[in-house]
Each structure stands twice: as C-alpha cells, then as structure tokens.
Design a protein around this motif. Structure first.
Motif, PDB file in Angstrom:
ATOM      1  N   GLU A 171      -7.689  12.033  -1.768  1.00  0.00           N
ATOM      2  CA  GLU A 171      -8.472  12.776  -0.781  1.00  0.00           C
ATOM      3  C   GLU A 171      -7.623  13.838  -0.088  1.00  0.00           C
ATOM      4  N   ALA A 172      -6.405  13.461   0.299  1.00  0.00           N
ATOM      5  CA  ALA A 172      -5.511  14.437   0.929  1.00  0.00           C
ATOM      6  C   ALA A 172      -5.155  15.551  -0.048  1.00  0.00           C
ATOM      7  N   SER A 187      -6.371   6.194  -3.231  1.00  0.00           N
ATOM      8  CA  SER A 187      -7.597   6.834  -2.765  1.00  0.00           C
ATOM      9  C   SER A 187      -7.308   7.824  -1.650  1.00  0.00           C
ATOM     10  N   ASN A 188      -6.464   7.442  -0.700  1.00  0.00           N
ATOM     11  CA  ASN A 188      -6.116   8.347   0.388  1.00  0.00           C
ATOM     12  C   ASN A 188      -5.327   9.540  -0.123  1.00  0.00           C
ATOM     13  N   ASP A 211       0.819  -1.196   0.000  1.00  0.00           N
ATOM     14  CA  ASP A 211       0.000   0.000   0.000  1.00  0.00           C
ATOM     15  C   ASP A 211       0.857   1.252   0.000  1.00  0.00           C
ATOM     16  N   GLU A 212       1.952   1.226   0.813  1.00  0.00           N
ATOM     17  CA  GLU A 212       2.819   2.382   0.884  1.00  0.00           C
ATOM     18  C   GLU A 212       3.540   2.600  -0.434  1.00  0.00           C
ATOM     19  N   TYR A 238      -4.282  14.123  -6.947  1.00  0.00           N
ATOM     20  CA  TYR A 238      -5.615  14.719  -7.103  1.00  0.00           C
ATOM     21  C   TYR A 238      -5.797  15.310  -8.500  1.00  0.00           C
ATOM     22  N   GLN A 261       0.540  14.171  -3.121  1.00  0.00           N
ATOM     23  CA  GLN A 261      -0.904  14.155  -2.950  1.00  0.00           C
ATOM     24  C   GLN A 261      -1.595  15.112  -3.922  1.00  0.00           C
ATOM     25  N   ASN A 270      -1.222   4.358  -1.826  1.00  0.00           N
ATOM     26  CA  ASN A 270      -2.628   4.282  -1.458  1.00  0.00           C
ATOM     27  C   ASN A 270      -3.408   5.355  -2.206  1.00  0.00           C
TER      28      ASN A 270
END
Length: 296
Positions: A87-88, A83-84, A76-77, A159, A155, A81
């Motif tokens: 969002e961030a 999706s996270n 995951d790292e 996005y 991040q 991740n």
C-alpha cells in the motif's frame, strides 16, 4: 424485699443484646446475630476471593500477551508486513512514477517502459542508483544519489513485485563464488563493455557502460537480472546464481586490491610511470628540436 423474676431478667438480657446488635456493637458469641454476622463475613470473604482470582487471571493474561506480542511484532517487521508495504509502495508510485509508467504498470509511449515482469530487481537497480525517477529524457539515465530512502525503495519493490511480477532479489552472501571462475566469466560476458577491471567504457548513441567501482553487491546482481540500458539480461538460464556470485566476487576483489607500481590508470596495466616518462621524454625531445631549429 423485692423479688426478681428470672424469666424477666432473661428477657431483659436478650433485649439488651438485640439493642447492642442494632446499634452496631459486637454481638454476643453464640447469639443469632453473631451467627448471621459470621455468615455475612463468610460471603464477603468468598466475594473478595472471587474478585482476587479474577484480577489475578487478568494480570496473568496481560503478562502472557505482553510476552508474546513482541515476538509477533518482530516477525511482522522482519517480513516487512507485505500488505502495508504494498500500500505504501502504491502511494509512492502514484506520486512519482505513474506519469511515465502508467496506472497499471503498462508504460507510456515515448515516456517510460512497461514495468510488468521487471520485478523488484529492476526497481532496486534503477531507484537505488538514483537513475529513477528520471529528471529528463536523455540517451541514458545518469546515476545520482537516490531520491527515496531504503524503506521507501523496499515499499516500491513490494508494490511492483506484487502487481507486475518478475525477478526477485537474492539473499545471503553474494561474494561466496569462485574468484577464478568469476574472472573468466567476467572477461567472457562483461569486459567488452565494462573494461577488464570494471572501469566502464563508451558505447554507441551517446551511451556508456558505467564503472563498477562504487557498485555494491546487490546493485551488480540486480543489474545482471534486469539488464538495464544496453546490457543483456542474464537470467538463471544464462548465468546461474552461483556464477553471478562468482562474477561479483571477482569484481569486488579487483576493486579492493591496491594498485602496484604507483598510481593506476584505470587499472589497464602497470603503465603509470611509463606514461609519465613517455610524455616527459617526448616533451624534452620536442623542446630540443625546436631549440636547435631556432639556433640554426
């Protein structure tokens, strides 16, 4: 003489054994109480064995999960991740970018361009070099220390890429290209603005082609993909990924080379000592002319 009845003695013995059993004493072997106690112990042993088996199964399950969980978290790292991260990145965008680029990346007139289609490459270049967020409207956004951390930049890129699409950043070694071919491509496509050795130069309308001296590989690559300012966009149809790597190889090789013949003057040629001699010589000649003039 008193006679003893055998049957009465047997009854008394059985009564004593029953009394001993009732008071918790060990029953006599072979008696019904001993058989019942053996059955109870057998049931208890079976229950304990079942409990022990269940506990062992739980322990093994926990050990197996703990052995597999780190690998999953590492995966995951490594993928960030998504999706996270998105969002961030949205939260960062709302706090720092939405006033100029709009709620849907559509841009705001006279404040900021649309971010639809710019991709993570443009975000990396503008944010990593500190040009964004913009402090004030100028002819050109100046390079500054970055406002966001590396994680926050990732991040924001996630996005923008997820909602606007566009060019993505490359991976692997960006200096794997051909040095000679990179020099030829740089002189053909880049030197007219950035100087033959990447020192930068003045442009029209108060703008300037920045120096590439402090630029890292990914910054140069992302600039070619996104075309910031007056710079044209060099997509893969104009310059292949291998050609882009060759240009980066050339630029970084030139920057790493030592200046021969003394201090360099923007790497425009071996003129450092000649410039000193020219300035000092002209100064001495002028001083001599003025001195002779005063004497005359």
């Amino acid at each position: 003489m008193t006679t003893t009845n055998p049957s009465s003695e047997a009854s008394a013995a059985r009564g004593r054994r029953g009394a001993l059993a009732r008071f918790g004493r060990r029953p006599v072997a072979g008696s019904p109480a001993a058989a019942a106690q053996a059955r109870r112990r057998s049931k208890q042993r079976r229950r304990l064995a079942n409990v022990a088996g269940l506990m062992a199964a739980l322990v093994l399950t926990g050990v197996g999960y703990s052995a597999l969980a780190p690998g999953a978290s590492a995966a995951d790292e490594s993928t960030g991740n998504p999706s996270n991260a998105v969002e961030a990145g949205r939260d960062l965008y709302v706090r720092s970018c939405i006033s100029c680029h709009g709620s849907n990346l559509q841009g705001v007139e006279d404040r900021g361009p649309s971010l639809i289609g710019v991709g993570e490459a443009a975000v990396y270049f503008q944010v990593h070099t500190g040009r964004m967020p913009l402090v004030r409207q100028e002819a050109q956004a100046p390079a500054r220390p970055p406002v966001f951390s590396e994680e926050e930049i990732d991040q924001l890129m996630a996005y923008i890429q997820a909602n606007g699409g566009g060019p993505t950043l490359p991976s692997g070694d960006l200096r794997s290209g051909d040095l000679a071919a990179g020099g030829e491509l740089f002189r053909l496509n880049c030197a007219q603005c950035h100087n033959f050795t990447g020192q930068g130069g003045a442009l029209s309308s108060g703008k300037r082609a920045p120096s590439l001296t402090e630029s890292n590989d990914l910054t140069i690559y992302s600039a070619m993909l996104s075309g910031p300012g007056n710079m044209p966009v060099f997509g893969d149809n104009q310059l292949t990924p291998e050609e882009k790597r060759s240009i980066i190889t050339y630029v970084q090789t030139v920057q790493a080379q030592a200046d021969p013949g003394g201090a360099g003057v923007g790497r425009v040629g071996p003129v450092a000592e000649g410039l000193v001699i020219w300035v000092a010589g002209i100064g001495a000649l002028l001083f001599g002319i003025f001195w002779m003039g005063t004497k005359a």
